[in-house]
Design a protein around this motif. Structure first.
Motif, PDB file in Angstrom:
ATOM      1  N   GLU A  97     -53.658  -3.521  51.831  1.00 41.88           N
ATOM      2  CA  GLU A  97     -52.923  -4.072  50.699  1.00 41.88           C
ATOM      3  C   GLU A  97     -52.709  -2.987  49.646  1.00 41.88           C
ATOM      4  O   GLU A  97     -53.578  -2.154  49.416  1.00 41.88           O
ATOM      5  CB  GLU A  97     -53.714  -5.229  50.059  1.00 41.88           C
ATOM      6  CG  GLU A  97     -53.998  -6.403  50.981  1.00 41.88           C
ATOM      7  CD  GLU A  97     -55.191  -6.182  51.907  1.00 41.88           C
ATOM      8  OE1 GLU A  97     -55.233  -6.812  52.988  1.00 41.88           O
ATOM      9  OE2 GLU A  97     -56.072  -5.368  51.556  1.00 41.88           O
ATOM     10  N   LEU A  98     -51.554  -3.052  49.003  1.00 43.87           N
ATOM     11  CA  LEU A  98     -51.269  -2.201  47.846  1.00 43.87           C
ATOM     12  C   LEU A  98     -51.064  -3.101  46.641  1.00 43.87           C
ATOM     13  O   LEU A  98     -50.200  -3.984  46.657  1.00 43.87           O
ATOM     14  CB  LEU A  98     -50.010  -1.355  48.067  1.00 43.87           C
ATOM     15  CG  LEU A  98     -49.538  -0.592  46.812  1.00 43.87           C
ATOM     16  CD1 LEU A  98     -50.488   0.560  46.488  1.00 43.87           C
ATOM     17  CD2 LEU A  98     -48.110  -0.077  46.981  1.00 43.87           C
ATOM     18  N   PHE A  99     -51.857  -2.857  45.612  1.00 47.38           N
ATOM     19  CA  PHE A  99     -51.714  -3.599  44.356  1.00 47.38           C
ATOM     20  C   PHE A  99     -51.166  -2.658  43.293  1.00 47.38           C
ATOM     21  O   PHE A  99     -51.601  -1.510  43.174  1.00 47.38           O
ATOM     22  CB  PHE A  99     -53.060  -4.172  43.905  1.00 47.38           C
ATOM     23  CG  PHE A  99     -53.626  -5.178  44.867  1.00 47.38           C
ATOM     24  CD1 PHE A  99     -53.323  -6.522  44.750  1.00 47.38           C
ATOM     25  CD2 PHE A  99     -54.436  -4.767  45.909  1.00 47.38           C
ATOM     26  CE1 PHE A  99     -53.828  -7.444  45.655  1.00 47.38           C
ATOM     27  CE2 PHE A  99     -54.947  -5.677  46.824  1.00 47.38           C
ATOM     28  CZ  PHE A  99     -54.642  -7.021  46.694  1.00 47.38           C
ATOM     29  N   VAL A 100     -50.208  -3.158  42.540  1.00 49.92           N
ATOM     30  CA  VAL A 100     -49.606  -2.393  41.448  1.00 49.92           C
ATOM     31  C   VAL A 100     -49.689  -3.262  40.198  1.00 49.92           C
ATOM     32  O   VAL A 100     -49.242  -4.413  40.213  1.00 49.92           O
ATOM     33  CB  VAL A 100     -48.140  -2.025  41.754  1.00 49.92           C
ATOM     34  CG1 VAL A 100     -47.567  -1.169  40.635  1.00 49.92           C
ATOM     35  CG2 VAL A 100     -48.026  -1.307  43.102  1.00 49.92           C
ATOM     36  N   MET A 101     -50.252  -2.697  39.117  1.00 46.78           N
ATOM     37  CA  MET A 101     -50.412  -3.517  37.915  1.00 46.78           C
ATOM     38  C   MET A 101     -50.299  -2.671  36.653  1.00 46.78           C
ATOM     39  O   MET A 101     -50.749  -1.514  36.630  1.00 46.78           O
ATOM     40  CB  MET A 101     -51.760  -4.243  37.931  1.00 46.78           C
ATOM     41  CG  MET A 101     -52.970  -3.354  37.809  1.00 46.78           C
ATOM     42  SD  MET A 101     -54.532  -4.226  38.146  1.00 46.78           S
ATOM     43  CE  MET A 101     -54.479  -4.328  39.938  1.00 46.78           C
ATOM     44  N   PRO A 102     -49.701  -3.224  35.617  1.00 43.36           N
ATOM     45  CA  PRO A 102     -49.638  -2.522  34.327  1.00 43.36           C
ATOM     46  C   PRO A 102     -50.988  -2.554  33.637  1.00 43.36           C
ATOM     47  O   PRO A 102     -51.771  -3.494  33.800  1.00 43.36           O
ATOM     48  CB  PRO A 102     -48.590  -3.316  33.543  1.00 43.36           C
ATOM     49  CG  PRO A 102     -48.609  -4.678  34.142  1.00 43.36           C
ATOM     50  CD  PRO A 102     -48.982  -4.508  35.586  1.00 43.36           C
ATOM     51  N   THR A 103     -51.269  -1.522  32.867  1.00 50.92           N
ATOM     52  CA  THR A 103     -52.558  -1.423  32.183  1.00 50.92           C
ATOM     53  C   THR A 103     -52.403  -0.657  30.881  1.00 50.92           C
ATOM     54  O   THR A 103     -51.370  -0.018  30.639  1.00 50.92           O
ATOM     55  CB  THR A 103     -53.585  -0.725  33.100  1.00 50.92           C
ATOM     56  OG1 THR A 103     -54.900  -0.867  32.545  1.00 50.92           O
ATOM     57  CG2 THR A 103     -53.281   0.761  33.256  1.00 50.92           C
ATOM     58  N   LEU A 104     -53.426  -0.722  30.046  1.00 55.35           N
ATOM     59  CA  LEU A 104     -53.540   0.136  28.865  1.00 55.35           C
ATOM     60  C   LEU A 104     -54.655   1.125  29.141  1.00 55.35           C
ATOM     61  O   LEU A 104     -55.789   0.737  29.441  1.00 55.35           O
ATOM     62  CB  LEU A 104     -53.876  -0.698  27.630  1.00 55.35           C
ATOM     63  CG  LEU A 104     -54.119   0.107  26.338  1.00 55.35           C
ATOM     64  CD1 LEU A 104     -52.816   0.699  25.811  1.00 55.35           C
ATOM     65  CD2 LEU A 104     -54.788  -0.773  25.270  1.00 55.35           C
ATOM     66  N   THR A 105     -54.347   2.419  29.058  1.00 49.70           N
ATOM     67  CA  THR A 105     -55.353   3.437  29.315  1.00 49.70           C
ATOM     68  C   THR A 105     -55.536   4.318  28.076  1.00 49.70           C
ATOM     69  O   THR A 105     -55.012   4.019  26.997  1.00 49.70           O
ATOM     70  CB  THR A 105     -54.971   4.267  30.563  1.00 49.70           C
ATOM     71  OG1 THR A 105     -56.053   5.145  30.890  1.00 49.70           O
ATOM     72  CG2 THR A 105     -53.711   5.070  30.340  1.00 49.70           C
TER      73      THR A 105
END
Length: 433
Positions: free
Chosen positions: A200-208
């Motif tokens: 599986e490939l998960f792609v998610m927006p984040t704050l870094t």
């Protein structure tokens, strides 16, 4: 004033420490790293927290990054077909937004706040002998450090642990420069890309640490083509391999990733671990008892994105149990009851769902995932299961329950559909391309 020691400065340990501190307890927190060491260190997770977990943070007024972090409105599922395209592709809408905040940002910030509020912070990698000493001077010792020597105090619960080996090889990259999904360019969403037999490939927006970013997260079936990151130490090589696998197995995601670059020099992570449920009470050599927290006692594979959510829910449940217990002793019976309350409300549903997703999906689950592309209520319900995994028990595990649910939704959608649209499908779900 009751004295409590919390060992471990992750989501659960810090949330508990801050919550107890707010309620007037004398709290000591042990962390093996300073806030600055966490802030400038390697990424630690792929945390995406859904509505219930975020509300626990709001309740304690420690949701310091809510206005800066991207607000995730949906969960999308794509299934790779044999021709390299998408056999299934849809987006389910969340009832309440989700968010991801890089744990380097959050844990460092929470550590600073704990110290600023007068908490006793001890920077030390605790050992069993350390806890043997401290157990005599504290009313309660909570172990929220899920790795290393301390975990050995908690026996594996064989009846609740389905696996004895890792089920996925994990590889994470934090990047800037990812383009939007063209189907929903204005919608922030977690994208779950399922490649049968591969991973599986998960792609998610984040704050870094450097602002808004995206996480590219491969989960590879052991021994398969995505199980390729062992020994890769160079971050650039790690990212190049991530993109190469995306181009091969999820070209629709690769198409928006051609200009990405790592957010920083510590923006990659790889590893694997066996999912496990452990008994909650640890016994110290001197006879003292400690209570395990979150992934010390229930550690699931991140395929369902539940790690930080479970940690938050466990911390909230334990905080409630501590407050309700008043001045009575924190004995073994209380420890077991406190864990059981968390296990049956949150831990068990997450473990059941995660274990199911790690296996080969049965026909009725394939039917559910496929039907969600034409039935938005199914897509939305699946998406919101990330917030409330207990809901899957009503329709996901049993073939007859799944068939009855699809029949009900199909009938309802047909009745609600406008003329010329017998499926009742809406713009929230997109067809395969």
């Amino acid at each position: 004033m009751r004295k409590i020691l919390v060992v471990g400065a992750g989501q659960s340990g810090l949330q508990l420490a801050l919550g107890l501190q707010t309620k007037g307890y004398e709290v000591t927190l042990m962390s093996n790293r300073t806030a600055d060491e966490i802030r400038t260190g390697r990424v630690m997770s792929t945390q995406c927290m859904f509505d219930t977990a975020l509300r626990h943070e709001r309740d304690l007024q420690i949701n310091f990054w809510e206005q800066q972090a991207p607000k995730i409105e949906g969960v999308g599922v794509s299934v790779a077909g044999p021709d390299g395209g998408r056999a299934v592709d849809w987006l389910g809408r969340l009832g309440g937004f989700a968010q991801s905040v890089d744990q380097r940002v959050k844990m460092a910030g929470w550590l600073d706040v704990f110290a600023q509020r007068g908490g006793q912070l001890v920077i030390h990698g605790a050992s069993v002998s350390d806890l043997d000493f401290f157990a005599r001077t504290y009313d309660l010792v909570l172990v929220a450090a899920g790795k290393g020597e301390l975990v050995s105090m908690f026996e594996r619960n064989a009846a609740r642990s389905v696996f004895d080996a890792p089920q996925r090889a994990l590889a994470v990259s934090y990047v800037h420069g990812l383009g939007p999904r063209p189907e929903h360019p204005d919608t922030e969403a977690v994208r779950c890309n399922l490649v049968p037999g591969v991973g599986e490939l998960f792609v998610m927006p984040t704050l870094t640490t450097s602002g808004r970013a995206d996480i590219l997260f491969w989960e590879g079936v052991p021994g398969g083509p995505v199980d390729a990151f062992a020994g890769v130490k160079d971050p650039s090589e790690h990212l190049a391999l991530t993109l190469e696998l995306m181009e091969r197995f999820t070209p629709w995601e690769y198409a928006r990733a051609t200009k990405v670059e790592l957010t920083d020099a510590h923006a990659t992570l790889a590893g694997r671990y066996a999912p496990v449920v452990r008994n909650p009470v640890g016994r110290l050599p001197g006879g003292g008892l400690v209570l395990g927290v979150a992934d010390v006692v229930v550690a699931n594979d991140p395929i369902t994105g539940q790690g930080s959510n479970s940690a938050s829910k466990c911390a909230a449940s334990y905080l409630s149990s501590i407050l309700m217990h008043g001045d009575k002793p924190f004995d073994e019976a209380w420890m077991k009851a406190t864990f059981d309350k968390y296990w049956f409300t949150s831990g068990k549903p997450v473990t059941q769902w995660t274990n199911a997703m790690l296996g080969v999906p049965p026909e009725h689950v394939l039917n559910l995932i496929g039907a969600a592309g034409q039935l938005p209520p199914v897509a939305n319900r699946f998406a919101n299961g990330f917030d409330n995994p207990a809901d899957f028990d009503a329709y996901f595990y049993d073939p007859q329950d799944a068939a009855d649910y699809l029949a009900e939704v199909t009938a309802s959608s047909a009745g609600d559909a406008p003329s010329g649209d017998p499926s009742g499908a809406a713009s929230g779900a997109s067809s395969a391309e």
